[in-house]
Design a protein around this motif. Structure first.
Motif, mmCIF file in Angstrom:
data_model
loop_
_atom_site.group_PDB
_atom_site.id
_atom_site.type_symbol
_atom_site.label_atom_id
_atom_site.label_comp_id
_atom_site.label_asym_id
_atom_site.label_seq_id
_atom_site.Cartn_x
_atom_site.Cartn_y
_atom_site.Cartn_z
ATOM 1 N N GLY A 131 12.316 5.641 -14.299
ATOM 2 C CA GLY A 131 12.564 4.700 -13.211
ATOM 3 C C GLY A 131 12.245 5.305 -11.856
ATOM 4 N N SER A 132 12.578 6.589 -11.688
ATOM 5 C CA SER A 132 12.270 7.276 -10.430
ATOM 6 C C SER A 132 10.766 7.387 -10.225
ATOM 7 C CB SER A 132 12.892 8.678 -10.420
ATOM 8 O OG SER A 132 14.282 8.601 -10.391
ATOM 9 N N VAL A 133 10.043 7.658 -11.303
ATOM 10 C CA VAL A 133 8.581 7.752 -11.208
ATOM 11 C C VAL A 133 8.009 6.415 -10.750
ATOM 12 C CG1 VAL A 133 6.447 7.998 -12.540
ATOM 13 C CG2 VAL A 133 8.325 9.595 -12.894
ATOM 14 N N LYS A 134 8.482 5.330 -11.354
ATOM 15 C CA LYS A 134 7.994 4.001 -10.978
ATOM 16 C C LYS A 134 8.295 3.706 -9.516
ATOM 17 C CE LYS A 134 8.422 2.126 -15.640
ATOM 18 N NZ LYS A 134 9.133 1.166 -16.495
ATOM 19 N N THR A 135 9.491 4.078 -9.070
ATOM 20 C CA THR A 135 9.870 3.857 -7.674
ATOM 21 C C THR A 135 8.987 4.674 -6.740
ATOM 22 O OG1 THR A 135 12.149 3.382 -8.301
ATOM 23 C CG2 THR A 135 11.761 4.028 -6.010
ATOM 24 N N HIS A 136 8.810 5.966 -7.056
ATOM 25 C CA HIS A 136 7.974 6.833 -6.212
ATOM 26 C C HIS A 136 6.541 6.315 -6.151
ATOM 27 C CE1 HIS A 136 11.062 9.761 -5.495
ATOM 28 N NE2 HIS A 136 11.123 10.173 -6.757
ATOM 29 N N CYS A 137 5.993 5.894 -7.286
ATOM 30 C CA CYS A 137 4.613 5.385 -7.316
ATOM 31 C C CYS A 137 4.485 4.096 -6.516
ATOM 32 C CB CYS A 137 4.158 5.156 -8.754
ATOM 33 S SG CYS A 137 3.796 6.681 -9.633
ATOM 34 N N SER A 138 5.440 3.226 -6.685
ATOM 35 C CA SER A 138 5.404 1.960 -5.954
ATOM 36 C C SER A 138 5.445 2.197 -4.451
ATOM 37 C CB SER A 138 6.578 1.085 -6.390
ATOM 38 O OG SER A 138 6.640 -0.071 -5.618
ATOM 39 N N ARG A 139 6.329 3.062 -4.032
ATOM 40 C CA ARG A 139 6.436 3.360 -2.598
ATOM 41 C C ARG A 139 5.200 4.085 -2.083
ATOM 42 N NH1 ARG A 139 12.819 5.100 -2.625
ATOM 43 N NH2 ARG A 139 13.595 2.970 -2.876
ATOM 44 N N ALA A 140 4.654 4.979 -2.894
ATOM 45 C CA ALA A 140 3.435 5.688 -2.488
ATOM 46 C C ALA A 140 2.284 4.710 -2.307
ATOM 47 C CB ALA A 140 3.069 6.757 -3.520
ATOM 48 N N LEU A 141 2.135 3.793 -3.251
ATOM 49 C CA LEU A 141 1.057 2.809 -3.135
ATOM 50 C C LEU A 141 1.253 1.913 -1.922
ATOM 51 C CD1 LEU A 141 0.586 1.827 -6.860
ATOM 52 C CD2 LEU A 141 -1.032 3.041 -5.399
ATOM 53 N N GLU A 142 2.485 1.530 -1.687
ATOM 54 C CA GLU A 142 2.785 0.695 -0.518
ATOM 55 C C GLU A 142 2.451 1.444 0.771
ATOM 56 O OE1 GLU A 142 6.804 -1.053 1.507
ATOM 57 O OE2 GLU A 142 6.614 -1.273 -0.668
ATOM 58 N N ASN A 143 2.855 2.705 0.851
ATOM 59 C CA ASN A 143 2.578 3.516 2.041
ATOM 60 C C ASN A 143 1.080 3.761 2.229
ATOM 61 O OD1 ASN A 143 5.291 3.715 2.726
ATOM 62 N ND2 ASN A 143 5.566 5.648 1.643
ATOM 63 N N LEU A 144 0.385 4.104 1.135
ATOM 64 C CA LEU A 144 -1.060 4.349 1.235
ATOM 65 C C LEU A 144 -1.824 3.080 1.594
ATOM 66 C CD1 LEU A 144 -1.825 6.819 -1.672
ATOM 67 C CD2 LEU A 144 -2.163 7.207 0.757
ATOM 68 N N THR A 145 -1.440 1.960 0.996
ATOM 69 C CA THR A 145 -2.093 0.699 1.306
ATOM 70 C C THR A 145 -1.910 0.352 2.783
ATOM 71 O OG1 THR A 145 -1.774 -0.074 -0.957
ATOM 72 C CG2 THR A 145 -2.232 -1.758 0.707
ATOM 73 N N GLY A 146 -0.694 0.544 3.280
ATOM 74 C CA GLY A 146 -0.433 0.288 4.696
ATOM 75 C C GLY A 146 -1.252 1.211 5.581
ATOM 76 N N PHE A 147 -1.295 2.485 5.225
ATOM 77 C CA PHE A 147 -2.051 3.463 6.011
ATOM 78 C C PHE A 147 -3.533 3.109 6.015
ATOM 79 C CE2 PHE A 147 -4.564 7.350 6.316
ATOM 80 C CZ PHE A 147 -4.155 7.833 7.548
ATOM 81 N N LEU A 148 -4.083 2.803 4.826
ATOM 82 C CA LEU A 148 -5.503 2.466 4.744
ATOM 83 C C LEU A 148 -5.819 1.170 5.478
ATOM 84 C CD1 LEU A 148 -6.230 3.467 1.042
ATOM 85 C CD2 LEU A 148 -6.879 4.713 3.104
ATOM 86 N N SER A 149 -4.897 0.216 5.449
ATOM 87 C CA SER A 149 -5.091 -1.023 6.202
ATOM 88 C C SER A 149 -5.147 -0.751 7.691
ATOM 89 C CB SER A 149 -3.978 -2.018 5.896
ATOM 90 O OG SER A 149 -4.057 -2.435 4.558
ATOM 91 N N GLN A 150 -4.292 0.146 8.184
ATOM 92 C CA GLN A 150 -4.301 0.528 9.591
ATOM 93 C C GLN A 150 -5.627 1.177 9.970
ATOM 94 O OE1 GLN A 150 -0.957 3.135 10.001
ATOM 95 N NE2 GLN A 150 0.517 1.464 10.211
ATOM 96 N N GLN A 151 -6.252 1.836 9.000
ATOM 97 C CA GLN A 151 -7.529 2.505 9.254
ATOM 98 C C GLN A 151 -8.719 1.551 9.065
ATOM 99 O OE1 GLN A 151 -7.422 5.712 10.405
ATOM 100 N NE2 GLN A 151 -5.219 5.369 10.304
ATOM 101 N N GLY A 152 -8.449 0.302 8.745
ATOM 102 C CA GLY A 152 -9.513 -0.687 8.573
ATOM 103 C C GLY A 152 -10.092 -0.755 7.177
ATOM 104 N N ILE A 153 -9.385 -0.178 6.198
ATOM 105 C CA ILE A 153 -9.838 -0.200 4.807
ATOM 106 C C ILE A 153 -8.911 -1.130 4.048
ATOM 107 C CG2 ILE A 153 -10.215 1.159 2.723
ATOM 108 C CD1 ILE A 153 -10.528 3.605 4.626
#
Length: 155
Positions: A131-153
């Protein structure tokens, strides 16, 4: 058929102690969750694979910080100069995004999506629950997606 078989194994492994009359609804729920997990993984894989598809990873073991340094284009000679530049810039942006992740999120993301480990293997490697792995992955993807969106990707 693979998903049905995987569900049957889960049922036998975790619920063999239940009376036979209770197994059909349990199996149905396990099958639904297995199918849902499969499509979630496909969605994530389809989003991340194009970003990493033209890069290969060195076979040497590395730390998370060395990960980006070991990525290089597979067909560097055949790439047009502008494509090569775009790939290098994209890797630099992804590297920054990964470096910004908290340590546990970065670890879970790299193990799951770069190394290709499943949730159970990742949990074992990280010394935590699935469950912790799923939570960490979900949050990582959310953070990376947000970061990449800010960069125009965008995906």
């Amino acid at each position: 058929m693979d998903l049905v078989q995987e569900s049957m194994f889960k049922l036998a492994e975790k619920y063999s102690h239940l009376p036979i009359s209770e197994l059909p609804p349990v199996f149905h729920r396990i099958l639904q969750n297995t199918i849902r997990d499969y499509y979630r993984r496909q969605k994530i894989r389809n989003w991340w694979t194009p970003l990493f598809s033209s890069f290969q990873h060195s076979e040497e073991e590395s730390t998370d910080q060395e990960w980006i340094e070991q990525i290089h284009p597979q067909n560097e000679q055949t790439l047009r100069p502008d494509s090569s530049l775009e790939q290098k810039q994209l890797i630099e942006i992804i590297e920054k995004g990964i470096e910004k992740l908290p340590q546990r999120q970065r670890e879970a993301f790299l193990l799951r999506y770069w190394e290709g480990l499943d949730v159970r293997e990742t949990a074992k490697a990280m010394g935590c629950s699935e469950g912790s792995v799923k939570t960490h992955c979900s949050r990582a993807l959310e953070n990376l997606t947000g970061f990449l969106s800010q960069q125009g990707i965008s995906p």
